[in-house]
Design an enzyme around this catalytic site. Sequence first.
Site, short mmCIF file in Angstrom:
data_model
loop_
_atom_site.label_atom_id
_atom_site.label_comp_id
_atom_site.label_asym_id
_atom_site.label_seq_id
_atom_site.Cartn_x
_atom_site.Cartn_y
_atom_site.Cartn_z
N HIS A 108 0.81 -1.22 0.00
CA HIS A 108 0.00 0.00 0.00
C HIS A 108 0.84 1.28 0.00
O HIS A 108 0.61 2.16 0.83
CB HIS A 108 -0.92 0.01 1.23
CG HIS A 108 -1.87 -1.14 1.29
ND1 HIS A 108 -2.39 -1.63 2.46
CD2 HIS A 108 -2.42 -1.88 0.31
CE1 HIS A 108 -3.21 -2.64 2.21
NE2 HIS A 108 -3.25 -2.81 0.90
C1 LIG Z 1 -0.10 -7.37 -4.91
C2 LIG Z 1 -0.99 -6.26 -4.42
C3 LIG Z 1 -2.03 -6.57 -3.54
C4 LIG Z 1 -2.87 -5.56 -3.09
N1 LIG Z 1 -3.97 -5.89 -2.38
C5 LIG Z 1 -4.91 -4.95 -2.13
C6 LIG Z 1 -6.18 -5.31 -1.62
O1 LIG Z 1 -6.49 -6.49 -1.42
N2 LIG Z 1 -7.07 -4.31 -1.39
C7 LIG Z 1 -6.78 -3.01 -1.61
O2 LIG Z 1 -7.61 -2.15 -1.33
N3 LIG Z 1 -5.58 -2.65 -2.11
C8 LIG Z 1 -4.67 -3.58 -2.41
N4 LIG Z 1 -3.49 -3.23 -3.01
C9 LIG Z 1 -3.22 -1.80 -3.22
C10 LIG Z 1 -4.08 -1.16 -4.30
O3 LIG Z 1 -4.34 -2.06 -5.34
C11 LIG Z 1 -3.37 0.10 -4.80
O4 LIG Z 1 -3.18 0.99 -3.72
C12 LIG Z 1 -4.13 0.85 -5.88
O5 LIG Z 1 -4.45 -0.02 -6.93
C13 LIG Z 1 -3.28 2.02 -6.37
O6 LIG Z 1 -3.93 2.66 -7.43
P1 LIG Z 1 -3.19 3.75 -8.31
O7 LIG Z 1 -4.17 4.27 -9.28
O8 LIG Z 1 -2.51 4.71 -7.41
O9 LIG Z 1 -2.00 2.96 -9.04
P2 LIG Z 1 -2.02 1.65 -9.93
O10 LIG Z 1 -3.33 0.98 -9.85
O11 LIG Z 1 -0.82 0.88 -9.57
O12 LIG Z 1 -1.91 2.21 -11.41
C14 LIG Z 1 -0.78 2.81 -11.98
C15 LIG Z 1 -0.79 2.47 -13.47
O13 LIG Z 1 0.13 3.32 -14.13
C16 LIG Z 1 0.89 2.56 -15.04
N5 LIG Z 1 2.16 3.27 -15.24
C17 LIG Z 1 3.13 3.47 -14.34
N6 LIG Z 1 4.13 4.20 -14.87
C18 LIG Z 1 3.78 4.47 -16.14
C19 LIG Z 1 4.41 5.19 -17.19
N7 LIG Z 1 5.59 5.79 -17.03
N8 LIG Z 1 3.76 5.26 -18.39
C20 LIG Z 1 2.55 4.67 -18.56
N9 LIG Z 1 1.92 3.98 -17.59
C21 LIG Z 1 2.53 3.88 -16.38
C22 LIG Z 1 1.05 1.22 -14.35
O14 LIG Z 1 1.42 0.20 -15.24
C23 LIG Z 1 -0.33 1.04 -13.74
O15 LIG Z 1 -1.22 0.43 -14.64
C24 LIG Z 1 -2.63 -4.21 -3.48
C25 LIG Z 1 -1.59 -3.90 -4.35
C26 LIG Z 1 -0.78 -4.92 -4.84
C27 LIG Z 1 0.30 -4.58 -5.82
#
Ligand SMILES: Cc1cc2nc3c(=O)[nH]c(=O)nc-3n(C[C@H](O)[C@H](O)[C@H](O)COP(=O)(O)OP(=O)(O)OC[C@H]3O[C@@H](n4cnc5c(N)ncnc54)[C@H](O)[C@@H]3O)c2cc1C
Length: 538
Positions: free
Chosen positions: A468
Amino acid sequence: MNANIYDFIIIGAGSAGSVLANRLSADGRFSVLVVEAGRASHPWSPIPVGFAKLIENPAANWLYSSEPDEGSGQRRIPIPRGKLLGGSSSINGMVFVRGQSHDFDHWAQLGNRGWSYQDVLPLFKKMESYEAGDDEFRGRDGPLKVTDPGEGGPIYDAMFEAAEQVGIKRNDDYNGAIQDGVGMTQATIRNGRRQSTAHCYLEPARERPNLTIVTDALTEKLLFEGTRCVGARYRVGGVVEEVRAAREVIVSAGAINSPQLLELSGIGQPDLLRGLGIEPVHDLPGVGENLRDHYAPRMKWTVSKPGLTYNDNGRGLALVWQALRYAVTRKGFLALPAAPMRAYVHSREGLESADLGISFNPYLIAEGVRLDKERGFTMIVHVLRSDSKGSIHVTSTDPSRPPAINFNFLSDENDRTALLSGMKIVRDWINAPAMDDYRGVELAPGEALQKDDELLDWVRQTAETTYHPVGTCKMGSDPMAVVDDQLRVHGIQGLRVADASIMPTLTSGNTNAPSIMIGEKASTLILAAADATGAKAA
Ligand SMILES: Cc1cc2nc3c(=O)[nH]c(=O)nc-3n(C[C@H](O)[C@H](O)[C@H](O)COP(=O)(O)OP(=O)(O)OC[C@H]3O[C@@H](n4cnc5c(N)ncnc54)[C@H](O)[C@@H]3O)c2cc1C
């Protein structure tokens, strides 16, 4: 429309970015480009148990790891991050937790207008579809399907009874009026299928003529004219493309990659950037700072009765039966979230709300993600709003090189004290009489370790995160803030950040739900700003 100009460019199609893609393209006025570094999908992603197949899989995961430090006993801690449409929501444990009302009220108290619980509750309701709970708190017809696991059995009954015996009350909706207590996990799973934001937000929008999604495209740099962000440069199939934004660029690359992209583009600490040969565009010392995560020791017990854990169900004939059951009914352990039961408890008296999260995982893991031959269960405990802060910074101008990630775990004294208290609560819970028929031996940390120093040392040697990371482009108005409460990057025009990186502090629980809420909030802010300028499509 010029092929290379879009009204909005969204970098990253994860939990927040996919929401933005849907909402900004919904009314048809604006052209929207989404640039995603990862692939479109992965065959294991829709199946809940596929979580275990993706957590170490380079085809759908950035597979970062931390720098060795004191808090991690000089180990490198794995940092999985989703690298495909839906981002981490496509590989996560599917646990659905909003956090506490205090989390968002605290953000508002820090000066962030529009982020109090009363402000964000309508967004949490709008985004979800959940059948149980109170209408005052729960949404019924949003795109994200949230369900109760519908699984149970004697070991869960014993865990509930044991919880009661140590004073942890049952709470059937920890996303409702209060979080405190123990309940079954609510999950982003429906009919045995993962509800990623790719499935719930992107798929329904994909056919819109004003939405373009490019996958396998790594954004390498943001483009500026003076202090205005005017576009982005990405690499796809070895070819470099430049795209321009008539209105705004929104960085939703997640808590690791968003600060990395800002730094690669010249926004951050000028000395650090110059040291790498990056010409600073704007001095923002907070970029990459304020990294927080849930540092979580895994406490383990064997189970004395067969047939109750995934260690029994996940191999041989039992697995064949589970696979058949999943194929026919979409139920069974293949359709469960990573941690099917959770509790929110107080580390000490006098607290207004829970400061510890505990999850019950009915399995033991051997190495990596392999199920142990021994049958047992794992209790994961962590401080909900950890104050230990670390950082993420680029070490190279090469966008494909991972940044240096320093967690600095356990540097805050309250984190250490609360975690020790949490481990004691877990031991009391498992040692309660109701567990007598199920509890085997305490494998980890093991009964021999009782003193605070010994336990903390064990945490340093073995703990991992709950995946997280947040806070690395934090929202606020102090000198270390990166975005304002409209999510606009301070000192830059035409650029917002919208993802888990903007959280000023950790929310009290898993971070997918609040990240999706941030995507919803960003969409309303961006559309309101466009309306205010009497927007028409570019
Ligand atoms: C293994 C795992 C288990 C988890 N379990 C849970 C759970 O059970 N419940 C829960 O609530 N949360 C869980 N989390 C945490 C939660 O999923 C994340 O906090 C949340 O998805 C973050 O969302 P975000 O939009 O910030 O980033 P992300 O969803 O990570 O999205 C970022 C996106 O940007 C893309 N990206 C990055 N850099 C670039 C670039 N330079 N150019 C183009 N694209 C790029 C990435 O590929 C990705 O698709 C878990 C996370 C992981 C990894």
